[in-house]
Motif scaffolding. Structure first.
Motif, PDB file in Angstrom:
ATOM      1  N   MET A 170       0.784  -1.214   0.066  1.00 33.98           N
ATOM      2  CA  MET A 170       0.185  -0.159   0.032  1.00 33.98           C
ATOM      3  C   MET A 170       0.691   1.268   0.007  1.00 33.98           C
ATOM      4  SD  MET A 170      -2.931   0.905   2.719  1.00 33.98           S
ATOM      5  CE  MET A 170      -2.167   0.505   4.021  1.00 33.98           C
ATOM      6  N   THR A 171       0.534   2.230  -0.865  1.00 38.98           N
ATOM      7  CA  THR A 171       1.077   3.467  -0.946  1.00 38.98           C
ATOM      8  C   THR A 171       0.259   4.571  -1.224  1.00 38.98           C
ATOM      9  OG1 THR A 171       2.918   4.647  -2.024  1.00 38.98           O
ATOM     10  CG2 THR A 171       1.874   3.317  -3.048  1.00 38.98           C
ATOM     11  N   HIS A 172       0.399   5.944  -1.072  1.00 44.70           N
ATOM     12  CA  HIS A 172      -0.667   6.720  -1.793  1.00 44.70           C
ATOM     13  C   HIS A 172      -0.573   6.870  -3.213  1.00 44.70           C
ATOM     14  CE1 HIS A 172      -3.463  10.047  -1.397  1.00 44.70           C
ATOM     15  NE2 HIS A 172      -2.414  10.798  -1.986  1.00 44.70           N
ATOM     16  N   TYR A 173       0.603   6.753  -3.597  1.00 46.99           N
ATOM     17  CA  TYR A 173       0.856   7.365  -4.893  1.00 46.99           C
ATOM     18  C   TYR A 173       0.790   6.138  -6.009  1.00 46.99           C
ATOM     19  CZ  TYR A 173       2.866  10.802  -2.075  1.00 46.99           C
ATOM     20  OH  TYR A 173       2.946  11.892  -1.040  1.00 46.99           O
ATOM     21  N   PRO A 174      -0.026   6.405  -7.037  1.00 48.37           N
ATOM     22  CA  PRO A 174      -0.367   5.612  -8.063  1.00 48.37           C
ATOM     23  C   PRO A 174       1.214   5.081  -9.042  1.00 48.37           C
ATOM     24  CG  PRO A 174      -1.847   7.147  -8.317  1.00 48.37           C
ATOM     25  CD  PRO A 174      -0.929   7.585  -7.309  1.00 48.37           C
ATOM     26  N   PHE A 175       2.132   6.105  -9.072  1.00 44.47           N
ATOM     27  CA  PHE A 175       3.186   5.758  -9.985  1.00 44.47           C
ATOM     28  C   PHE A 175       3.849   4.665  -8.936  1.00 44.47           C
ATOM     29  CE2 PHE A 175       7.975   6.355 -10.123  1.00 44.47           C
ATOM     30  CZ  PHE A 175       8.174   6.298 -11.711  1.00 44.47           C
TER      31      PHE A 175
END
Length: 166
Positions: A96-101
């Motif tokens: 999980m991360t905030h950033y789509p990249f």
């Protein structure tokens, strides 16, 4: 087991409470928040709900010190990580991360069953090799009807829930 996935609250407590109530009413015991509380108020709301929530920070999170204090000293159900987390649940490996990249790159490694992100405020569900990549949209409501996603770990199915329809 079904899990709840949501992102980008941006201090919309009304929509957050609807989302948390849905999780409680539908026995969704584990949820994943992909960043952008904004202030500590949503973190406190999640903490008070009792819903187990794995969290990462996003780019719009101010007063991280207070959010960390709530997670580490007041609410056991608020499982806060920095900008990236790997959680294992029912033999599934979830990144999980905030950033789509970064989420896209993680999904392409093939090391995870599920990769989660936020940031764009738009729902996106995609299968990359054997990894499901999910952006649940937003709780904020900036892009219209706010959304979150229910994911079934057993059969790998997804359901998009529209908050205004609850």
């Amino acid at each position: 087991m079904k899990i709840g996935i949501y992102s980008d609250i941006h201090d919309n407590i009304k929509n957050l409470e609807k989302t948390l109530n849905y999780f409680l009413e539908n026995n969704i015991e584990n949820t994943f928040f992909c960043g952008d509380f904004c202030s500590p108020i949503p973190a406190k709301t999640i903490g008070n709900s009792g819903v187990i929530t794995y969290c990462v920070f996003g780019n719009g999170d101010g007063d991280r010190f207070t959010i960390q204090n709530l997670a580490f000293n007041q609410f056991d159900n608020l499982k806060l990580n920095a900008e990236y987390a790997v959680i294992e649940l029912e033999d599934k490996k979830i990144a999980m991360t905030h950033y789509p990249f970064y989420a896209n790159a993680l999904a392409k490694t093939g090391e995870y069953n599920l990769v989660l992100c936020g940031h764009t405020h738009e729902v996106k569900i995609e299968l990359l090799n054997k990894t499901t990549l999910i952006n649940p949209g937003e709780i904020m409501g900036w892009n219209g009807n706010p959304t979150f996603v229910i994911y079934d770990l057993d059969n790998c199915s997804t359901e998009i829930i529209k908050v205004n329809d609850l």
